[in-house]
Design a protein around this motif. Structure first.
Motif, PDB file in Angstrom:
ATOM      1  N   SER A 127       6.838  -0.405  13.291  1.00 23.65           N
ATOM      2  CA  SER A 127       6.111  -1.238  14.245  1.00 23.65           C
ATOM      3  C   SER A 127       5.080  -0.406  15.002  1.00 23.65           C
ATOM      4  CB  SER A 127       7.095  -1.880  15.220  1.00 23.65           C
ATOM      5  OG  SER A 127       6.405  -2.592  16.228  1.00 23.65           O
ATOM      6  N   CYS A 128       5.487   0.797  15.409  1.00 23.99           N
ATOM      7  CA  CYS A 128       4.598   1.703  16.136  1.00 23.99           C
ATOM      8  C   CYS A 128       3.413   2.126  15.265  1.00 23.99           C
ATOM      9  CB  CYS A 128       5.382   2.927  16.591  1.00 23.99           C
ATOM     10  SG  CYS A 128       4.424   4.141  17.505  1.00 23.99           S
ATOM     11  N   LEU A 129       3.671   2.296  13.957  1.00 23.66           N
ATOM     12  CA  LEU A 129       2.639   2.767  13.032  1.00 23.66           C
ATOM     13  C   LEU A 129       1.715   1.650  12.555  1.00 23.66           C
ATOM     14  CD1 LEU A 129       4.722   5.192  10.771  1.00 23.66           C
ATOM     15  CD2 LEU A 129       3.150   5.784  12.600  1.00 23.66           C
ATOM     16  N   LYS A 130       1.932   0.439  13.055  1.00 24.21           N
ATOM     17  CA  LYS A 130       1.104  -0.711  12.664  1.00 24.21           C
ATOM     18  C   LYS A 130       1.060  -0.855  11.144  1.00 24.21           C
ATOM     19  CE  LYS A 130      -1.904  -0.203  16.723  1.00 24.21           C
ATOM     20  NZ  LYS A 130      -3.296  -0.001  17.203  1.00 24.21           N
ATOM     21  N   SER A 131       2.238  -0.843  10.552  1.00 27.94           N
ATOM     22  CA  SER A 131       2.327  -0.888   9.092  1.00 27.94           C
ATOM     23  C   SER A 131       1.933  -2.256   8.551  1.00 27.94           C
ATOM     24  CB  SER A 131       3.759  -0.556   8.654  1.00 27.94           C
ATOM     25  OG  SER A 131       4.670  -1.526   9.154  1.00 27.94           O
ATOM     26  N   SER A 132       1.387  -2.249   7.330  1.00 25.76           N
ATOM     27  CA  SER A 132       1.031  -3.493   6.652  1.00 25.76           C
ATOM     28  C   SER A 132       1.270  -3.304   5.157  1.00 25.76           C
ATOM     29  CB  SER A 132      -0.433  -3.854   6.906  1.00 25.76           C
ATOM     30  OG  SER A 132      -1.296  -2.841   6.407  1.00 25.76           O
ATOM     31  N   ILE A 133       1.539  -4.390   4.454  1.00 27.68           N
ATOM     32  CA  ILE A 133       1.814  -4.349   3.023  1.00 27.68           C
ATOM     33  C   ILE A 133       0.759  -5.152   2.277  1.00 27.68           C
ATOM     34  CG2 ILE A 133       3.437  -5.061   1.215  1.00 27.68           C
ATOM     35  CD1 ILE A 133       5.724  -4.466   3.092  1.00 27.68           C
ATOM     36  N   LYS A 134       0.235  -4.569   1.180  1.00 24.95           N
ATOM     37  CA  LYS A 134      -0.766  -5.250   0.365  1.00 24.95           C
ATOM     38  C   LYS A 134      -0.378  -5.164  -1.104  1.00 24.95           C
ATOM     39  CE  LYS A 134      -4.640  -4.432   3.526  1.00 24.95           C
ATOM     40  NZ  LYS A 134      -6.016  -3.870   3.669  1.00 24.95           N
ATOM     41  N   ASN A 135      -0.729  -6.189  -1.851  1.00 23.49           N
ATOM     42  CA  ASN A 135      -0.461  -6.235  -3.291  1.00 23.49           C
ATOM     43  C   ASN A 135      -1.765  -6.075  -4.067  1.00 23.49           C
ATOM     44  OD1 ASN A 135       2.438  -6.876  -3.210  1.00 23.49           O
ATOM     45  ND2 ASN A 135       1.770  -8.812  -2.316  1.00 23.49           N
ATOM     46  N   TYR A 136      -1.705  -5.360  -5.195  1.00 19.13           N
ATOM     47  CA  TYR A 136      -2.875  -5.138  -6.024  1.00 19.13           C
ATOM     48  C   TYR A 136      -2.542  -5.411  -7.482  1.00 19.13           C
ATOM     49  CZ  TYR A 136      -4.689  -2.656  -1.940  1.00 19.13           C
ATOM     50  OH  TYR A 136      -5.113  -2.338  -0.671  1.00 19.13           O
ATOM     51  N   LYS A 137      -3.551  -5.865  -8.230  1.00 20.83           N
ATOM     52  CA  LYS A 137      -3.416  -6.056  -9.663  1.00 20.83           C
ATOM     53  C   LYS A 137      -3.845  -4.786 -10.392  1.00 20.83           C
ATOM     54  CE  LYS A 137      -2.076 -10.385  -9.740  1.00 20.83           C
ATOM     55  NZ  LYS A 137      -0.743 -10.758 -10.265  1.00 20.83           N
ATOM     56  N   LYS A 138      -3.368  -4.611 -11.614  1.00 26.05           N
ATOM     57  CA  LYS A 138      -3.741  -3.466 -12.434  1.00 26.05           C
ATOM     58  C   LYS A 138      -5.255  -3.315 -12.495  1.00 26.05           C
ATOM     59  CE  LYS A 138      -3.059  -1.528 -17.084  1.00 26.05           C
ATOM     60  NZ  LYS A 138      -2.417  -1.729 -18.393  1.00 26.05           N
ATOM     61  N   ARG A 139      -5.733  -2.073 -12.274  1.00 21.46           N
ATOM     62  CA  ARG A 139      -7.145  -1.661 -12.295  1.00 21.46           C
ATOM     63  C   ARG A 139      -7.905  -2.056 -11.019  1.00 21.46           C
ATOM     64  NH1 ARG A 139      -6.676  -3.209 -17.844  1.00 21.46           N
ATOM     65  NH2 ARG A 139      -6.635  -1.366 -19.175  1.00 21.46           N
ATOM     66  N   ASP A 140      -7.237  -2.686 -10.054  1.00 22.08           N
ATOM     67  CA  ASP A 140      -7.889  -2.925  -8.755  1.00 22.08           C
ATOM     68  C   ASP A 140      -8.206  -1.597  -8.091  1.00 22.08           C
ATOM     69  OD1 ASP A 140      -7.801  -5.647  -8.971  1.00 22.08           O
ATOM     70  OD2 ASP A 140      -6.181  -5.965  -7.509  1.00 22.08           O
ATOM     71  N   ILE A 141      -9.351  -1.494  -7.433  1.00 19.63           N
ATOM     72  CA  ILE A 141      -9.696  -0.306  -6.667  1.00 19.63           C
ATOM     73  C   ILE A 141      -9.086  -0.441  -5.273  1.00 19.63           C
ATOM     74  CG2 ILE A 141     -11.540   1.103  -5.696  1.00 19.63           C
ATOM     75  CD1 ILE A 141     -11.337   1.248  -8.722  1.00 19.63           C
ATOM     76  N   ILE A 142      -8.246   0.522  -4.909  1.00 18.81           N
ATOM     77  CA  ILE A 142      -7.550   0.479  -3.622  1.00 18.81           C
ATOM     78  C   ILE A 142      -8.350   1.222  -2.563  1.00 18.81           C
ATOM     79  CG2 ILE A 142      -5.407   1.111  -2.416  1.00 18.81           C
ATOM     80  CD1 ILE A 142      -3.989   0.909  -5.158  1.00 18.81           C
ATOM     81  N   THR A 143      -8.872   2.391  -2.908  1.00 20.01           N
ATOM     82  CA  THR A 143      -9.739   3.144  -1.996  1.00 20.01           C
ATOM     83  C   THR A 143     -10.914   3.703  -2.796  1.00 20.01           C
ATOM     84  OG1 THR A 143      -8.896   5.406  -2.285  1.00 20.01           O
ATOM     85  CG2 THR A 143      -7.629   3.942  -0.847  1.00 20.01           C
ATOM     86  N   ILE A 144     -12.004   3.973  -2.116  1.00 18.99           N
ATOM     87  CA  ILE A 144     -13.174   4.590  -2.734  1.00 18.99           C
ATOM     88  C   ILE A 144     -13.494   5.874  -1.986  1.00 18.99           C
ATOM     89  CG2 ILE A 144     -15.636   4.348  -3.256  1.00 18.99           C
ATOM     90  CD1 ILE A 144     -15.198   1.364  -3.512  1.00 18.99           C
ATOM     91  N   GLU A 145     -13.709   6.936  -2.748  1.00 20.96           N
ATOM     92  CA  GLU A 145     -14.012   8.248  -2.170  1.00 20.96           C
ATOM     93  C   GLU A 145     -15.149   8.150  -1.155  1.00 20.96           C
ATOM     94  OE1 GLU A 145     -15.154  12.737  -3.804  1.00 20.96           O
ATOM     95  OE2 GLU A 145     -14.610  11.141  -5.198  1.00 20.96           O
ATOM     96  N   LYS A 146     -14.951   8.766   0.007  1.00 22.47           N
ATOM     97  CA  LYS A 146     -15.908   8.866   1.114  1.00 22.47           C
ATOM     98  C   LYS A 146     -15.940   7.629   2.017  1.00 22.47           C
ATOM     99  CE  LYS A 146     -18.926  12.130  -1.285  1.00 22.47           C
ATOM    100  NZ  LYS A 146     -20.285  12.412  -1.778  1.00 22.47           N
ATOM    101  N   ASP A 147     -15.232   6.557   1.622  1.00 23.09           N
ATOM    102  CA  ASP A 147     -15.126   5.404   2.522  1.00 23.09           C
ATOM    103  C   ASP A 147     -14.248   5.751   3.718  1.00 23.09           C
ATOM    104  OD1 ASP A 147     -16.761   3.813   1.060  1.00 23.09           O
ATOM    105  OD2 ASP A 147     -15.245   2.342   0.488  1.00 23.09           O
ATOM    106  N   LYS A 148     -14.292   4.930   4.747  1.00 20.33           N
ATOM    107  CA  LYS A 148     -13.474   5.150   5.943  1.00 20.33           C
ATOM    108  C   LYS A 148     -11.992   5.040   5.593  1.00 20.33           C
ATOM    109  CE  LYS A 148     -12.625   3.410  10.625  1.00 20.33           C
ATOM    110  NZ  LYS A 148     -12.974   2.377  11.625  1.00 20.33           N
ATOM    111  N   LEU A 149     -11.207   5.980   6.107  1.00 23.17           N
ATOM    112  CA  LEU A 149      -9.764   5.967   5.865  1.00 23.17           C
ATOM    113  C   LEU A 149      -9.120   4.786   6.580  1.00 23.17           C
ATOM    114  CD1 LEU A 149      -7.354   7.661   4.665  1.00 23.17           C
ATOM    115  CD2 LEU A 149      -7.088   8.602   6.947  1.00 23.17           C
ATOM    116  N   THR A 150      -8.386   3.973   5.826  1.00 24.41           N
ATOM    117  CA  THR A 150      -7.765   2.776   6.401  1.00 24.41           C
ATOM    118  C   THR A 150      -6.273   2.934   6.640  1.00 24.41           C
ATOM    119  OG1 THR A 150      -7.557   1.927   4.136  1.00 24.41           O
ATOM    120  CG2 THR A 150      -9.454   1.189   5.410  1.00 24.41           C
ATOM    121  N   GLY A 151      -5.659   3.947   6.069  1.00 18.93           N
ATOM    122  CA  GLY A 151      -4.235   4.149   6.281  1.00 18.93           C
ATOM    123  C   GLY A 151      -3.636   5.004   5.190  1.00 18.93           C
TER     124      GLY A 151
END
Length: 229
Positions: free
Chosen positions: A28-52
């Motif tokens: 709760s303190c860490l403001k956790s969240s859960i996300k689902n992704y499909k195969k080959r989905d891009i989760i993060t992109i190099e140099k983008d803002k860090l989201t977690g």
């Protein structure tokens, strides 16, 4: 958060020595969240803002970087229970790599500032979390050092031999499965797939190793080590 995820998180290294009720409070303190992704989905992109910082709850993700020449270098595959983005959180420079869903996956994201920064609650569970995180970062630094060692080598045979000896040390066995497919191994050691396959066949014909797909057997460890000379 679903109780099944809580029970799973109790068994991973990041939350070692944290009791169940403490873990709920920490999440709760860490403001956790859960996300689902499909195969080959891009989760993060190099140099983008860090989201977690990401924790893989289900499935696998691949972590890669792009060289100045535009080549894609496979850095690692992250499986269930493992983390990605922990070093990125300490750098403050955004995502240091691109993360892609290798399979359908479920990811838990934790707010980085609450881990690498100061928590007003300063609970025991949070202190354990920070200690665990530092141990994980230290291990990741050692792993990256092994990666740099491979990339610094000029010879394809030396790259292959270094990687296989590393896997031999990890598994403590002359027979093991590597976590990468052939094209991924080529990306990981930064050589073309045809060149990798050709050298593997040469080493097999010389009686140094045997292999089938991702399964390897070191036949002559002495000769494999001599390849590094």
């Amino acid at each position: 958060m679903d109780e099944k995820w809580i029970n799973q998180l109790l068994s991973i290294e990041l939350f070692k020595d944290i009791e169940k009720e403490e873990l709920k409070s920490v999440l709760s303190c860490l403001k956790s969240s859960i996300k689902n992704y499909k195969k080959r989905d891009i989760i993060t992109i190099e140099k983008d803002k860090l989201t977690g910082i990401g924790v893989v709850l289900e499935g696998e993700v691949s972590v890669s970087k792009e060289t100045l020449d535009g080549d894609r270098v496979m850095m690692s595959r992250v499986k269930r229970g493992d983390l990605f983005g922990e070093i990125d959180a300490f750098s403050k420079d955004g995502w240091l790599s691109t993360v892609e869903a290798y399979t359908d996956c479920t990811i838990l994201f934790l707010h980085p500032d609450k881990i690498v920064g100061v928590c007003n609650k300063a609970c025991e569970g949070h202190k354990n979390l920070i200690q665990n995180m530092l141990q994980i970062v230290a291990k990741k630094a050692l792993s990256l050092n092994e990666k740099v060692e491979i990339l610094s080598l000029k010879s394809i045979r030396k790259k292959i031999s270094t990687y296989l000896i590393q896997q031999y040390s990890i598994n403590n066995s002359l027979i093991f499965d590597i976590p990468l497919k052939r094209n991924e191994l080529a990306e990981y050691i930064l050589v073309s797939r045809p060149s990798l396959s050709r050298e593997l066949i040469n080493m097999k014909e010389e009686g140094i190793i045997d292999f089938h797909r991702s399964s390897f057997r070191i036949i002559d460890l002495k000769s494999l080590r001599e390849c590094l000379g």
